[in-house]
Motif scaffolding. Structure first.
Motif, PDB file in Angstrom:
ATOM      1  N   GLU A  87     -38.008  33.414 -32.008  1.00  0.00           N
ATOM      2  CA  GLU A  87     -37.092  34.054 -31.117  1.00  0.00           C
ATOM      3  C   GLU A  87     -37.180  33.247 -29.700  1.00  0.00           C
ATOM      4  N   GLY A  88     -36.033  33.291 -29.051  1.00  0.00           N
ATOM      5  CA  GLY A  88     -36.373  32.854 -27.773  1.00  0.00           C
ATOM      6  C   GLY A  88     -34.845  32.138 -27.201  1.00  0.00           C
ATOM      7  N   SER A  89     -34.695  31.875 -25.855  1.00  0.00           N
ATOM      8  CA  SER A  89     -33.478  31.779 -25.293  1.00  0.00           C
ATOM      9  C   SER A  89     -33.394  30.091 -25.032  1.00  0.00           C
ATOM     10  N   CYS A  90     -34.304  29.618 -25.034  1.00  0.00           N
ATOM     11  CA  CYS A  90     -34.457  28.133 -24.724  1.00  0.00           C
ATOM     12  C   CYS A  90     -35.897  27.594 -25.311  1.00  0.00           C
ATOM     13  N   ALA A  91     -35.800  26.098 -25.043  1.00  0.00           N
ATOM     14  CA  ALA A  91     -37.247  25.650 -25.883  1.00  0.00           C
ATOM     15  C   ALA A  91     -37.148  24.166 -25.451  1.00  0.00           C
ATOM     16  N   ALA A  92     -38.524  23.396 -25.511  1.00  0.00           N
ATOM     17  CA  ALA A  92     -38.555  21.987 -24.996  1.00  0.00           C
ATOM     18  C   ALA A  92     -39.797  21.686 -25.770  1.00  0.00           C
ATOM     19  N   LEU A  93     -39.754  20.452 -26.121  1.00  0.00           N
ATOM     20  CA  LEU A  93     -41.083  19.846 -26.852  1.00  0.00           C
ATOM     21  C   LEU A  93     -41.796  18.876 -25.762  1.00  0.00           C
ATOM     22  N   ALA A  94     -42.889  18.781 -25.735  1.00  0.00           N
ATOM     23  CA  ALA A  94     -43.550  17.814 -25.077  1.00  0.00           C
ATOM     24  C   ALA A  94     -43.536  16.279 -25.647  1.00  0.00           C
ATOM     25  N   THR A  95     -43.500  15.284 -24.906  1.00  0.00           N
ATOM     26  CA  THR A  95     -43.456  13.908 -25.266  1.00  0.00           C
ATOM     27  C   THR A  95     -44.497  13.370 -26.207  1.00  0.00           C
ATOM     28  N   HIS A  96     -45.677  13.678 -25.730  1.00  0.00           N
ATOM     29  CA  HIS A  96     -46.825  13.039 -26.052  1.00  0.00           C
ATOM     30  C   HIS A  96     -47.908  14.005 -26.491  1.00  0.00           C
ATOM     31  N   SER A  97     -47.656  15.320 -27.146  1.00  0.00           N
ATOM     32  CA  SER A  97     -48.418  16.024 -27.285  1.00  0.00           C
ATOM     33  C   SER A  97     -47.631  17.152 -28.417  1.00  0.00           C
ATOM     34  N   PRO A  98     -48.324  17.795 -29.344  1.00  0.00           N
ATOM     35  CA  PRO A  98     -47.370  18.771 -30.168  1.00  0.00           C
ATOM     36  C   PRO A  98     -47.077  19.969 -29.568  1.00  0.00           C
ATOM     37  N   ILE A 100     -41.188  27.732 -25.493  1.00  0.00           N
ATOM     38  CA  ILE A 100     -39.925  28.729 -25.725  1.00  0.00           C
ATOM     39  C   ILE A 100     -39.801  29.731 -24.615  1.00  0.00           C
ATOM     40  N   GLY A 101     -38.704  29.929 -24.162  1.00  0.00           N
ATOM     41  CA  GLY A 101     -38.468  30.792 -23.223  1.00  0.00           C
ATOM     42  C   GLY A 101     -38.071  32.134 -24.005  1.00  0.00           C
ATOM     43  N   VAL A 102     -39.020  33.125 -23.671  1.00  0.00           N
ATOM     44  CA  VAL A 102     -38.932  34.579 -24.442  1.00  0.00           C
ATOM     45  C   VAL A 102     -39.011  35.617 -23.246  1.00  0.00           C
ATOM     46  N   SER A 103     -37.743  36.125 -23.239  1.00  0.00           N
ATOM     47  CA  SER A 103     -37.547  37.177 -22.258  1.00  0.00           C
ATOM     48  C   SER A 103     -38.032  36.652 -20.847  1.00  0.00           C
ATOM     49  N   LYS A 104     -39.150  37.330 -20.305  1.00  0.00           N
ATOM     50  CA  LYS A 104     -39.472  36.942 -19.133  1.00  0.00           C
ATOM     51  C   LYS A 104     -40.976  36.265 -19.055  1.00  0.00           C
ATOM     52  N   LYS A 133     -48.306  27.770 -34.780  1.00  0.00           N
ATOM     53  CA  LYS A 133     -48.751  29.064 -34.381  1.00  0.00           C
ATOM     54  C   LYS A 133     -48.721  29.154 -33.026  1.00  0.00           C
ATOM     55  N   GLU A 134     -48.268  30.377 -32.624  1.00  0.00           N
ATOM     56  CA  GLU A 134     -48.221  30.824 -31.324  1.00  0.00           C
ATOM     57  C   GLU A 134     -49.742  30.894 -30.539  1.00  0.00           C
ATOM     58  N   THR A 135     -49.880  30.244 -29.388  1.00  0.00           N
ATOM     59  CA  THR A 135     -50.848  30.120 -28.906  1.00  0.00           C
ATOM     60  C   THR A 135     -51.210  30.815 -27.437  1.00  0.00           C
ATOM     61  N   ARG A 136     -50.286  31.105 -26.724  1.00  0.00           N
ATOM     62  CA  ARG A 136     -50.268  31.712 -25.657  1.00  0.00           C
ATOM     63  C   ARG A 136     -49.091  32.134 -25.028  1.00  0.00           C
ATOM     64  N   ASP A 137     -48.805  33.274 -24.220  1.00  0.00           N
ATOM     65  CA  ASP A 137     -47.678  33.671 -23.497  1.00  0.00           C
ATOM     66  C   ASP A 137     -47.831  33.540 -22.116  1.00  0.00           C
ATOM     67  N   ILE A 138     -47.117  32.884 -21.287  1.00  0.00           N
ATOM     68  CA  ILE A 138     -47.463  33.090 -19.596  1.00  0.00           C
ATOM     69  C   ILE A 138     -46.195  34.010 -19.202  1.00  0.00           C
ATOM     70  N   LEU A 158     -39.712  37.359 -14.608  1.00  0.00           N
ATOM     71  CA  LEU A 158     -38.347  36.827 -14.428  1.00  0.00           C
ATOM     72  C   LEU A 158     -37.809  36.309 -15.753  1.00  0.00           C
ATOM     73  N   ALA A 159     -36.286  36.376 -15.982  1.00  0.00           N
ATOM     74  CA  ALA A 159     -35.929  35.992 -17.088  1.00  0.00           C
ATOM     75  C   ALA A 159     -35.877  34.584 -17.075  1.00  0.00           C
ATOM     76  N   VAL A 160     -36.272  33.971 -18.288  1.00  0.00           N
ATOM     77  CA  VAL A 160     -36.552  32.405 -18.594  1.00  0.00           C
ATOM     78  C   VAL A 160     -35.078  31.925 -19.298  1.00  0.00           C
ATOM     79  N   ARG A 161     -34.370  31.156 -18.482  1.00  0.00           N
ATOM     80  CA  ARG A 161     -33.316  30.934 -19.086  1.00  0.00           C
ATOM     81  C   ARG A 161     -33.136  29.047 -19.357  1.00  0.00           C
ATOM     82  N   CYS A 162     -34.176  28.426 -18.658  1.00  0.00           N
ATOM     83  CA  CYS A 162     -34.413  27.122 -19.127  1.00  0.00           C
ATOM     84  C   CYS A 162     -35.714  26.685 -19.087  1.00  0.00           C
ATOM     85  N   VAL A 163     -36.410  25.785 -19.666  1.00  0.00           N
ATOM     86  CA  VAL A 163     -37.716  25.339 -19.937  1.00  0.00           C
ATOM     87  C   VAL A 163     -37.762  23.733 -19.899  1.00  0.00           C
ATOM     88  N   ALA A 164     -38.621  23.194 -19.540  1.00  0.00           N
ATOM     89  CA  ALA A 164     -38.992  21.986 -19.391  1.00  0.00           C
ATOM     90  C   ALA A 164     -40.598  21.429 -19.565  1.00  0.00           C
TER      91      ALA A 164
END
Length: 199
Positions: free
Chosen positions: A144-155, A159-163, A174-179, A183-189
């Motif tokens: 689940e999520g509104s947006c997502a991004a992969l790191a280039t040199h790591s696994p 994922i943007g999930v709500s706030k 495996k989900e490792t951590r929520d930050i 605020l609503a997350v609409r984009c992530v890098a």
């Protein structure tokens, strides 16, 4: 400063996605015209086309330029159950087609730097999917999520999930951590090493 090198225009064509092949010698474009057009940047002439059955909305090359992925708005881009299609770029052969029927338009596709994973982000829940490039027929991991991004040199998959931004190990799912951002997350890098995250 940038200068316009070449411009192609046809009022019947709607371009929805463009992507440079690594090295910058070729550009892929796709949209409402049922094919992916390949342009050479030396003379800006169309060199060939990859046929599809429906509209495209996103394009991505693998880091080595060997694979080209395309996301669309139907489940038959190149055949049954093919909302996302993958080509061997040199041969033009379609080597993978994967479904995500309930996701609607696939707004974004991206390969991991090692080419082992393909990320897809759709418009409807569950929006985020991660495919194993070694097994295109297998079901993707879904998140689940509104947006997502992969790191280039790591696994790392962010994922943007709500706030919040949820961190996932792309190798295991495996989900490792929520930050929590509050605020609503609409984009992530994610930075190349996965050490920095922007949202």
């Amino acid at each position: 400063f940038f200068q316009l090198a070449e411009q192609y225009y046809n009022e019947e064509d709607v371009v929805r996605a463009v992507a440079f092949r690594p090295g910058g010698h070729e550009l892929a474009s796709a949209g409402a015209y049922g094919e992916i057009r390949i342009w050479t940047t030396a003379d800006w002439k169309q060199s060939r086309a990859l046929r599809m059955r429906d509209k495209a909305s996103s394009l991505a090359f693998s880091a080595d330029g060997r694979l080209l992925a395309c996301g669309g708005n139907s489940d038959h881009l190149i055949g049954p159950r093919a909302r996302v299609a993958v080509w061997d770029f040199e041969s033009g052969e379609a080597i993978g087609r994967v479904g995500l029927d309930e996701a609607g338009w696939i707004d974004d596709v991206a390969f991991s730097s090692d080419g082992k994973f393909l990320l897809g982000v759709g418009q409807q829940k569950p929006r985020v999917a991660l495919w194993d490039a070694a097994a295109w027929d297998a079901e993707p991991r879904r998140f689940e999520g509104s947006c997502a991004a992969l790191a280039t040199h790591s696994p790392l998959l962010a994922i943007g999930v709500s706030k919040a931004v949820r961190l996932v190990d792309a190798t295991t799912g495996k989900e490792t951590r929520d930050i929590d951002l509050g605020l609503a997350v609409r984009c992530v890098a994610v930075s190349a090493t996965g050490e920095l995250i922007g949202a």
